[in-house]
Design a protein around this motif. Structure first.
Motif, PDB file in Angstrom:
ATOM      1  N   ILE A   1      13.001 -39.813  -1.237  1.00  0.00           N
ATOM      2  CA  ILE A   1      13.672 -40.807  -0.395  1.00  0.00           C
ATOM      3  C   ILE A   1      14.073 -40.094   0.902  1.00  0.00           C
ATOM      4  CG2 ILE A   1      15.775 -42.195  -0.147  1.00  0.00           C
ATOM      5  CD1 ILE A   1      15.694 -42.580  -3.242  1.00  0.00           C
ATOM      6  N   LYS A   2      13.807 -40.738   2.032  1.00  0.00           N
ATOM      7  CA  LYS A   2      14.120 -40.106   3.318  1.00  0.00           C
ATOM      8  C   LYS A   2      15.631 -40.115   3.551  1.00  0.00           C
ATOM      9  CE  LYS A   2      12.662 -40.363   8.073  1.00  0.00           C
ATOM     10  NZ  LYS A   2      11.918 -41.211   8.994  1.00  0.00           N
ATOM     11  N   GLU A   3      16.192 -38.955   3.772  1.00  0.00           N
ATOM     12  CA  GLU A   3      17.636 -38.826   4.021  1.00  0.00           C
ATOM     13  C   GLU A   3      17.818 -37.787   5.104  1.00  0.00           C
ATOM     14  OE1 GLU A   3      20.724 -39.927   2.706  1.00  0.00           O
ATOM     15  OE2 GLU A   3      19.515 -41.496   1.794  1.00  0.00           O
ATOM     16  N   ASP A   4      18.665 -38.065   6.072  1.00  0.00           N
ATOM     17  CA  ASP A   4      18.905 -37.076   7.128  1.00  0.00           C
ATOM     18  C   ASP A   4      19.384 -35.776   6.513  1.00  0.00           C
ATOM     19  OD1 ASP A   4      18.150 -38.729   9.085  1.00  0.00           O
ATOM     20  OD2 ASP A   4      20.178 -39.392   9.643  1.00  0.00           O
TER      21      ASP A   4
ATOM     22  N   ALA B   1      19.700 -53.077  -7.927  1.00  0.00           N
ATOM     23  CA  ALA B   1      18.603 -53.588  -7.097  1.00  0.00           C
ATOM     24  C   ALA B   1      18.680 -52.869  -5.754  1.00  0.00           C
ATOM     25  CB  ALA B   1      18.736 -55.095  -6.888  1.00  0.00           C
ATOM     26  N   ALA B   2      17.516 -52.538  -5.214  1.00  0.00           N
ATOM     27  CA  ALA B   2      17.469 -51.824  -3.939  1.00  0.00           C
ATOM     28  C   ALA B   2      16.379 -52.425  -3.068  1.00  0.00           C
ATOM     29  CB  ALA B   2      17.193 -50.339  -4.163  1.00  0.00           C
ATOM     30  N   VAL B   3      16.596 -52.335  -1.748  1.00  0.00           N
ATOM     31  CA  VAL B   3      15.550 -52.741  -0.809  1.00  0.00           C
ATOM     32  C   VAL B   3      15.212 -51.521   0.030  1.00  0.00           C
ATOM     33  CG1 VAL B   3      14.923 -54.256   1.114  1.00  0.00           C
ATOM     34  CG2 VAL B   3      16.352 -55.136  -0.744  1.00  0.00           C
ATOM     35  N   LEU B   4      13.912 -51.298   0.172  1.00  0.00           N
ATOM     36  CA  LEU B   4      13.457 -50.127   0.905  1.00  0.00           C
ATOM     37  C   LEU B   4      12.517 -50.561   2.032  1.00  0.00           C
ATOM     38  CD1 LEU B   4      11.722 -47.144  -0.851  1.00  0.00           C
ATOM     39  CD2 LEU B   4      10.333 -48.858   0.240  1.00  0.00           C
ATOM     40  N   CYS B   5      12.571 -49.829   3.158  1.00  0.00           N
ATOM     41  CA  CYS B   5      11.610 -50.030   4.249  1.00  0.00           C
ATOM     42  C   CYS B   5      10.856 -48.711   4.358  1.00  0.00           C
ATOM     43  CB  CYS B   5      12.354 -50.331   5.546  1.00  0.00           C
ATOM     44  SG  CYS B   5      11.250 -50.355   6.948  1.00  0.00           S
ATOM     45  N   ASN B   6       9.599 -48.707   4.012  1.00  0.00           N
ATOM     46  CA  ASN B   6       8.793 -47.484   3.912  1.00  0.00           C
ATOM     47  C   ASN B   6       9.519 -46.496   2.991  1.00  0.00           C
ATOM     48  OD1 ASN B   6       7.111 -48.836   5.669  1.00  0.00           O
ATOM     49  ND2 ASN B   6       8.103 -47.941   7.463  1.00  0.00           N
ATOM     50  N   ASP B   7       9.850 -45.267   3.454  1.00  0.00           N
ATOM     51  CA  ASP B   7      10.552 -44.365   2.521  1.00  0.00           C
ATOM     52  C   ASP B   7      12.057 -44.301   2.790  1.00  0.00           C
ATOM     53  OD1 ASP B   7      10.273 -43.022   4.890  1.00  0.00           O
ATOM     54  OD2 ASP B   7       9.508 -41.162   4.019  1.00  0.00           O
ATOM     55  N   THR B   8      12.576 -45.306   3.486  1.00  0.00           N
ATOM     56  CA  THR B   8      14.018 -45.335   3.785  1.00  0.00           C
ATOM     57  C   THR B   8      14.697 -46.440   2.980  1.00  0.00           C
ATOM     58  OG1 THR B   8      13.559 -44.549   6.013  1.00  0.00           O
ATOM     59  CG2 THR B   8      15.695 -45.608   5.677  1.00  0.00           C
ATOM     60  N   ILE B   9      15.825 -46.127   2.374  1.00  0.00           N
ATOM     61  CA  ILE B   9      16.558 -47.115   1.583  1.00  0.00           C
ATOM     62  C   ILE B   9      17.462 -47.939   2.502  1.00  0.00           C
ATOM     63  CG2 ILE B   9      18.313 -47.393  -0.257  1.00  0.00           C
ATOM     64  CD1 ILE B   9      15.543 -46.462  -1.294  1.00  0.00           C
TER      65      ILE B   9
ATOM     66  N   ALA C   1      17.161 -47.440  -6.169  1.00  0.00           N
ATOM     67  CA  ALA C   1      16.530 -46.779  -5.015  1.00  0.00           C
ATOM     68  C   ALA C   1      15.393 -45.877  -5.480  1.00  0.00           C
ATOM     69  CB  ALA C   1      17.575 -45.980  -4.245  1.00  0.00           C
ATOM     70  N   MET C   2      15.613 -45.182  -6.592  1.00  0.00           N
ATOM     71  CA  MET C   2      14.568 -44.271  -7.093  1.00  0.00           C
ATOM     72  C   MET C   2      13.354 -45.059  -7.605  1.00  0.00           C
ATOM     73  SD  MET C   2      16.262 -42.864 -10.638  1.00  0.00           S
ATOM     74  CE  MET C   2      16.078 -43.758 -12.189  1.00  0.00           C
ATOM     75  N   ILE C   3      13.601 -46.283  -8.064  1.00  0.00           N
ATOM     76  CA  ILE C   3      12.491 -47.140  -8.514  1.00  0.00           C
ATOM     77  C   ILE C   3      11.739 -47.648  -7.278  1.00  0.00           C
ATOM     78  CG2 ILE C   3      11.907 -49.247  -9.858  1.00  0.00           C
ATOM     79  CD1 ILE C   3      13.174 -46.800 -11.468  1.00  0.00           C
ATOM     80  N   ALA C   4      12.505 -47.922  -6.213  1.00  0.00           N
ATOM     81  CA  ALA C   4      11.901 -48.418  -4.975  1.00  0.00           C
ATOM     82  C   ALA C   4      10.972 -47.380  -4.346  1.00  0.00           C
ATOM     83  CB  ALA C   4      13.006 -48.809  -3.995  1.00  0.00           C
TER      84      ALA C   4
END
Ligand code: KG4
Ligand code: ZN
Length: 340
Positions: free
Chosen positions: A124-127, A20-28, A312-315
């Motif tokens: 997914i947004k990642e630095d 299970a994952a929670v995302l805010c916009n494109d950030t996990i 996360a990929m589903i989110a």
């Protein structure tokens, strides 16, 4: 004026990992994955045991994902879930749970195709991570899948090649079983291969037209080879384990790279993104790097936790669909053989 944030809870239960994952916009914000250890005893995933384990894992996994993200249920905007492809009993657990939660919270329900999840994980947004530009080729390689997909846009995807029998991870795991290695054998073969000679033994590559793959013949070839050599020398495997592993790895990577070269030639697309558990393999990573120098490819490999099965990929797919208001009806059904 600041734009309101979108929070999505996603659930993945297509095979043997409850996530299970929670995302805010494109950030996990959180990505909790519980692997089911029970299958190791059987040398592969047992579907009935997998769905039972999902049933006992799903509530604590979702709770933990919300807690880690610091998000309350009533802050969520939508629930995304894996509709398929996968094991039907496993999919049913996630699908039913997602439906009930979305219904109870009176928020949209968003179905996600697991294979699109593997591909869109690159968004997914990642630095420090550069997302692939459209169009690109996505190769998904894992214990359950082997596909090359031409990706023109987020939801414009065409499968241009796939396995006609075993998946590449299965080839690793079944070869490992023949050699007496535990499950999953992929990471062990990869490690042992580092100190072996990749050209010590030659295994025949399958002849499959076009961009499709086949791995079941390779597994049989390895089985006959080991049986033949063990008859001559009972300690053959023990004495040659590293070089057998290196030769298997060399053959498998050769098959994958040949098909990628073919796909690049056919489509003219040189941006290549990979996903799935086998993308952790050191041989494929090195071969892709070589492809950058040798063939002018640009390659994309996401963070490891986004390559294996994860929510996360589903989110991220859920978020992209949320922006399009692409919601599901509550009579949506889990579908074992869902196509891209
Ligand atoms: O994506 P994943 O975690 O689950 C699914 O199958 O969907 O992939 C697991 C597969 C297993 O077959 C495992 O042996 C393989 O990925 N694998 C590897 C490596 N790490 C995992 N295969 C080769 N080399 C690795 N380093
Ligand atoms: Zn998968």
């Amino acid at each position: 004026m600041t734009k309101e944030n979108t929070y999505i809870l996603a659930i993945e239960s297509s095979c043997d990992d409850t996530s299970a994952a929670v995302l805010c916009n494109d950030t996990i914000l959180s990505n909790v994955i519980t692997s089911q250890k029970i299958h190791a005893e059987y040398g592969g995933v047992v579907p009935e045991l997998a769905s039972r384990a999902h049933q006992s894992n799903i509530v604590p996994v979702v709770d933990q994902a919300l807690k880690q993200a610091g998000i309350l249920r009533n802050q969520l905007h939508a629930i995304a879930f894996t509709r398929g492809p996968g094991l039907i009993g496993s999919l049913l657990v996630g699908t039913s749970f997602a439906k009930s939660l979305a219904y109870g919270l009176d928020i949209p329900l968003i179905e996600v195709n697991h294979m699109q999840g593997h591909i869109l994980a690159h968004f997914i947004k990642e630095d420090g991570y550069t997302k692939p530009p459209f169009p690109f080729l996505a190769m998904t390689i894992s214990g359950g899948h082997t596909q090359i997909v031409k990706v023109t846009n987020y939801f414009e995807m065409e499968v241009i090649g796939e396995t006609i029998d075993d998946a590449v991870g299965e080839a690793y795991d079944k070869s490992g079983k023949i050699l007496g290695l535990g499950y999953p054998a992929g990471p062990q073969i990869d490690k042992l291969a580092q100190t072996g000679n990749p050209k010590a033994f030659k295994f025949t590559k399958p002849k499959v037209d076009g961009l499709n793959f086949s791995f079941s013949g390779l597994k049989t070839g390895i089985l006959y080879f080991v049986q033949r050599e063990t008859k001559k020398n009972p300690d053959f495997v023990k004495e040659n384990l590293e070089s057998i592993c290196a030769s298997i790895q060399y053959t498998i990577i050769g098959i994958l790279i040949d098909k990628l070269k073919h796909a690049v030639k056919r489509t003219g697309i040189t941006h290549i993104a990979i996903g799935g558990g086998v993308s952790a393999n050191s041989g494929i990573r090195q071969a892709l790097k070589n492809g950058e120098k040798k063939f002018g490819w640009t390659t994309y490999i996401p963070k490891f936790e986004y390559t294996t099965d994860n929510a996360a990929m589903i989110a991220i797919v859920g978020y992209l669909k949320y922006l399009e208001k692409d919601f599901s009806d509550f009579d949506v059904m889990a579908t074992a053989r869902l196509k891209i």
